[in-house]
Design a protein around this motif. Structure first.
Motif, PDB file in Angstrom:
ATOM      1  N   UNK A   1       0.865  -1.169   0.000  1.00  0.00           N
ATOM      2  CA  UNK A   1       0.000   0.000   0.000  1.00  0.00           C
ATOM      3  C   UNK A   1       0.910   1.229   0.000  1.00  0.00           C
ATOM      4  N   UNK A   2       0.916   1.953  -1.109  1.00  0.00           N
ATOM      5  CA  UNK A   2       1.837   3.085  -1.247  1.00  0.00           C
ATOM      6  C   UNK A   2       1.082   4.392  -1.096  1.00  0.00           C
ATOM      7  N   UNK A   3       1.691   5.282  -0.329  1.00  0.00           N
ATOM      8  CA  UNK A   3       1.040   6.513   0.068  1.00  0.00           C
ATOM      9  C   UNK A   3       2.009   7.652  -0.253  1.00  0.00           C
ATOM     10  N   UNK A   4       1.551   8.631  -1.010  1.00  0.00           N
ATOM     11  CA  UNK A   4       2.408   9.775  -1.314  1.00  0.00           C
ATOM     12  C   UNK A   4       2.278  10.798  -0.193  1.00  0.00           C
ATOM     13  N   UNK A   5       3.333  10.967   0.575  1.00  0.00           N
ATOM     14  CA  UNK A   5       3.283  11.916   1.700  1.00  0.00           C
ATOM     15  C   UNK A   5       3.929  13.260   1.347  1.00  0.00           C
ATOM     16  N   UNK A   6       4.235  13.450   0.059  1.00  0.00           N
ATOM     17  CA  UNK A   6       4.862  14.717  -0.356  1.00  0.00           C
ATOM     18  C   UNK A   6       3.872  15.871  -0.257  1.00  0.00           C
ATOM     19  N   UNK A   7       2.590  15.599  -0.550  1.00  0.00           N
ATOM     20  CA  UNK A   7       1.577  16.654  -0.535  1.00  0.00           C
ATOM     21  C   UNK A   7       0.921  16.786   0.826  1.00  0.00           C
ATOM     22  N   UNK A   8      -0.374  17.003   0.829  1.00  0.00           N
ATOM     23  CA  UNK A   8      -1.085  17.292   2.074  1.00  0.00           C
ATOM     24  C   UNK A   8      -1.471  16.035   2.848  1.00  0.00           C
ATOM     25  N   UNK A   9      -1.618  14.889   2.150  1.00  0.00           N
ATOM     26  CA  UNK A   9      -2.092  13.684   2.831  1.00  0.00           C
ATOM     27  C   UNK A   9      -0.928  12.882   3.408  1.00  0.00           C
ATOM     28  N   UNK A  10      -1.221  12.026   4.383  1.00  0.00           N
ATOM     29  CA  UNK A  10      -0.191  11.144   4.922  1.00  0.00           C
ATOM     30  C   UNK A  10       0.016  11.294   6.412  1.00  0.00           C
ATOM     31  N   UNK A  11       1.262  11.330   6.839  1.00  0.00           N
ATOM     32  CA  UNK A  11       1.617  11.346   8.261  1.00  0.00           C
ATOM     33  C   UNK A  11       0.842  12.411   9.029  1.00  0.00           C
ATOM     34  N   UNK A  12       0.169  11.992  10.081  1.00  0.00           N
ATOM     35  CA  UNK A  12      -0.440  12.940  10.996  1.00  0.00           C
ATOM     36  C   UNK A  12      -1.725  13.578  10.509  1.00  0.00           C
ATOM     37  N   UNK A  13      -2.140  13.290   9.297  1.00  0.00           N
ATOM     38  CA  UNK A  13      -3.360  13.911   8.783  1.00  0.00           C
ATOM     39  C   UNK A  13      -4.511  12.906   8.816  1.00  0.00           C
ATOM     40  N   UNK A  14      -5.733  13.394   8.667  1.00  0.00           N
ATOM     41  CA  UNK A  14      -6.904  12.532   8.771  1.00  0.00           C
ATOM     42  C   UNK A  14      -7.098  11.696   7.515  1.00  0.00           C
ATOM     43  N   UNK A  15      -6.776  12.231   6.356  1.00  0.00           N
ATOM     44  CA  UNK A  15      -7.044  11.527   5.105  1.00  0.00           C
ATOM     45  C   UNK A  15      -5.781  11.019   4.428  1.00  0.00           C
ATOM     46  N   UNK A  16      -5.967   9.972   3.650  1.00  0.00           N
ATOM     47  CA  UNK A  16      -4.876   9.325   2.932  1.00  0.00           C
ATOM     48  C   UNK A  16      -5.257   9.162   1.472  1.00  0.00           C
ATOM     49  N   UNK A  17      -4.240   8.983   0.652  1.00  0.00           N
ATOM     50  CA  UNK A  17      -4.433   8.811  -0.778  1.00  0.00           C
ATOM     51  C   UNK A  17      -3.458   7.709  -1.184  1.00  0.00           C
ATOM     52  N   UNK A  18      -3.970   6.524  -1.489  1.00  0.00           N
ATOM     53  CA  UNK A  18      -3.059   5.390  -1.666  1.00  0.00           C
ATOM     54  C   UNK A  18      -3.303   4.636  -2.968  1.00  0.00           C
ATOM     55  N   UNK A  19      -2.266   3.925  -3.383  1.00  0.00           N
ATOM     56  CA  UNK A  19      -2.402   2.947  -4.461  1.00  0.00           C
ATOM     57  C   UNK A  19      -1.915   1.612  -3.906  1.00  0.00           C
ATOM     58  N   UNK A  20      -2.689   0.558  -4.179  1.00  0.00           N
ATOM     59  CA  UNK A  20      -2.339  -0.781  -3.698  1.00  0.00           C
ATOM     60  C   UNK A  20      -1.856  -1.593  -4.889  1.00  0.00           C
ATOM     61  N   UNK A  21      -0.645  -2.131  -4.781  1.00  0.00           N
ATOM     62  CA  UNK A  21      -0.138  -2.978  -5.867  1.00  0.00           C
ATOM     63  C   UNK A  21       0.126  -4.377  -5.330  1.00  0.00           C
ATOM     64  N   UNK A  22       0.178  -5.350  -6.253  1.00  0.00           N
ATOM     65  CA  UNK A  22       0.524  -6.705  -5.822  1.00  0.00           C
ATOM     66  C   UNK A  22       2.026  -6.926  -6.013  1.00  0.00           C
ATOM     67  N   UNK A  23       2.480  -8.130  -5.708  1.00  0.00           N
ATOM     68  CA  UNK A  23       3.909  -8.419  -5.740  1.00  0.00           C
ATOM     69  C   UNK A  23       4.513  -8.288  -7.129  1.00  0.00           C
ATOM     70  N   UNK A  24       3.659  -8.412  -8.145  1.00  0.00           N
ATOM     71  CA  UNK A  24       4.128  -8.275  -9.527  1.00  0.00           C
ATOM     72  C   UNK A  24       4.077  -6.825 -10.002  1.00  0.00           C
ATOM     73  N   UNK A  25       3.597  -5.927  -9.138  1.00  0.00           N
ATOM     74  CA  UNK A  25       3.556  -4.515  -9.490  1.00  0.00           C
ATOM     75  C   UNK A  25       2.265  -4.064 -10.149  1.00  0.00           C
ATOM     76  N   UNK A  26       1.284  -4.989 -10.267  1.00  0.00           N
ATOM     77  CA  UNK A  26      -0.013  -4.620 -10.844  1.00  0.00           C
ATOM     78  C   UNK A  26      -0.806  -3.795  -9.834  1.00  0.00           C
ATOM     79  N   UNK A  27      -1.455  -2.739 -10.319  1.00  0.00           N
ATOM     80  CA  UNK A  27      -2.318  -1.938  -9.443  1.00  0.00           C
ATOM     81  C   UNK A  27      -3.604  -2.727  -9.193  1.00  0.00           C
ATOM     82  N   UNK A  28      -3.911  -3.005  -7.930  1.00  0.00           N
ATOM     83  CA  UNK A  28      -5.132  -3.742  -7.611  1.00  0.00           C
ATOM     84  C   UNK A  28      -6.209  -2.849  -6.998  1.00  0.00           C
ATOM     85  N   UNK A  29      -5.827  -1.680  -6.497  1.00  0.00           N
ATOM     86  CA  UNK A  29      -6.826  -0.743  -5.959  1.00  0.00           C
ATOM     87  C   UNK A  29      -6.207   0.639  -5.811  1.00  0.00           C
TER      88      UNK A  29
END
Ligand code: CTP
Ligand code: CA
Length: 235
Positions: A185-213
């Motif tokens: 589950x990868x989360x970009x914390x460069x912008x406003x979302x992420x550490x310490x904030x209420x909302x998150x923006x994520x992409x979920x990939x599988x072991x082969x690198x396919x985006x699953x969600x």
């Protein structure tokens, strides 16, 4: 009425989740730490428990109140740890009987090579500065993935300060491959979302690198999407 009934799609599953930030001692009164609040991991544990799973939540240092709701849940057991090495021991033990393992904790990458029994004092210093020798901590997630049992799903989280969506995906794919996980589950914390904030923006990939969600929302909403992805893999 079915709409009001809670989902029980994780009924019977046993899961181990880590959360919070480890603290690595420098001397008896000081440590190296990080800003992880522990809230995303607590949300992952609560989502699983609400959906019927039995959960062990291995918690390193978290913000005040981050575990309050989890502590009251009848299907969640909380185990506290401090350091990366303690977190590794707890997760290895709990993963042995788990159907899914989710590493949300911000594990320190380095710890002090030598920890004196007495407080560092400026009196003993050689000069105006201090050089701390650091060594790598064990990579808990890699170890868990290497010792994965048949049918067990291993999930990692990665907070990246990426330069946009393509860079985030590229970093996440390299990390998923390096770690040997089933889902990352990868989360970009460069912008406003992420550490310490209420909302998150994520992409979920599988072991082969396919985006699953992909998901944007509260930590609880992200948690439910992650469990959905785990269930899809197990189906
Ligand atoms: N992780 C771990 N043990 C470590 C470091 C990280 O188990 N010593 C886990 C985290 O809990 C998370 C995943 O690995 O699930 C990704 O963490 P991250 O810090 O993004 O990965 P690193 O391999 O430490 O890479 P980086 O250099 O980007 O920090
Ligand atoms: Ca790291």
């Amino acid at each position: 009425l079915a709409l009001l009934a809670p989902r029980a799609d994780l009924d019977g599953l046993i899961v181990a989740v880590s959360t919070g930030g480890t603290r690595e001692p420098i001397d008896p009164v000081r440590f190296l730490g990080n800003r992880s609040s522990g809230r995303q991991g607590a949300a992952v544990a609560l989502a699983a428990a609400d959906r019927g799973a039995r959960v062990v939540l291995v918690a390193a240092h978290v913000d005040d109140g981050a575990l309050a709701e989890a502590a009251l849940h009848p299907r969640i057991r909380i185990e506290r740890v401090n350091t990366a090495v303690e977190l590794e021991a707890a997760m290895e033990r709990e993963a042995a009987g788990a159907d899914a393992v989710v590493m949300v904790a911000a594990v320190a990458d380095y710890r002090a090579a030598h920890v004196p029994d007495r407080k560092l004092s400026k009196e003993d210093a050689e000069g105006p500065g201090l050089t701390l020798e650091l060594v790598r901590t064990p990579d808990v997630l890699v170890g868990l993935a290497e010792r994965r049992r048949g049918g067990q799903t291993i999930v990692g989280f990665a907070a990246e300060t990426a330069a946009g969506e393509d860079d985030l995906l590229a970093r996440a794919r390299r990390k998923a491959a390096r770690k040997g996980v089933d889902l990352l589950v990868a989360n970009d914390v460069a912008g406003a979302t992420g550490f310490g904030t209420a909302d998150n923006d994520v992409v979920v990939i599988d072991g082969a690198g396919e985006v699953v969600a992909r998901a944007r929302g509260t930590k609880r909403e992200i948690a439910d999407v992650v469990w959905g992805a785990v269930l899809t893999r197990r189906a």
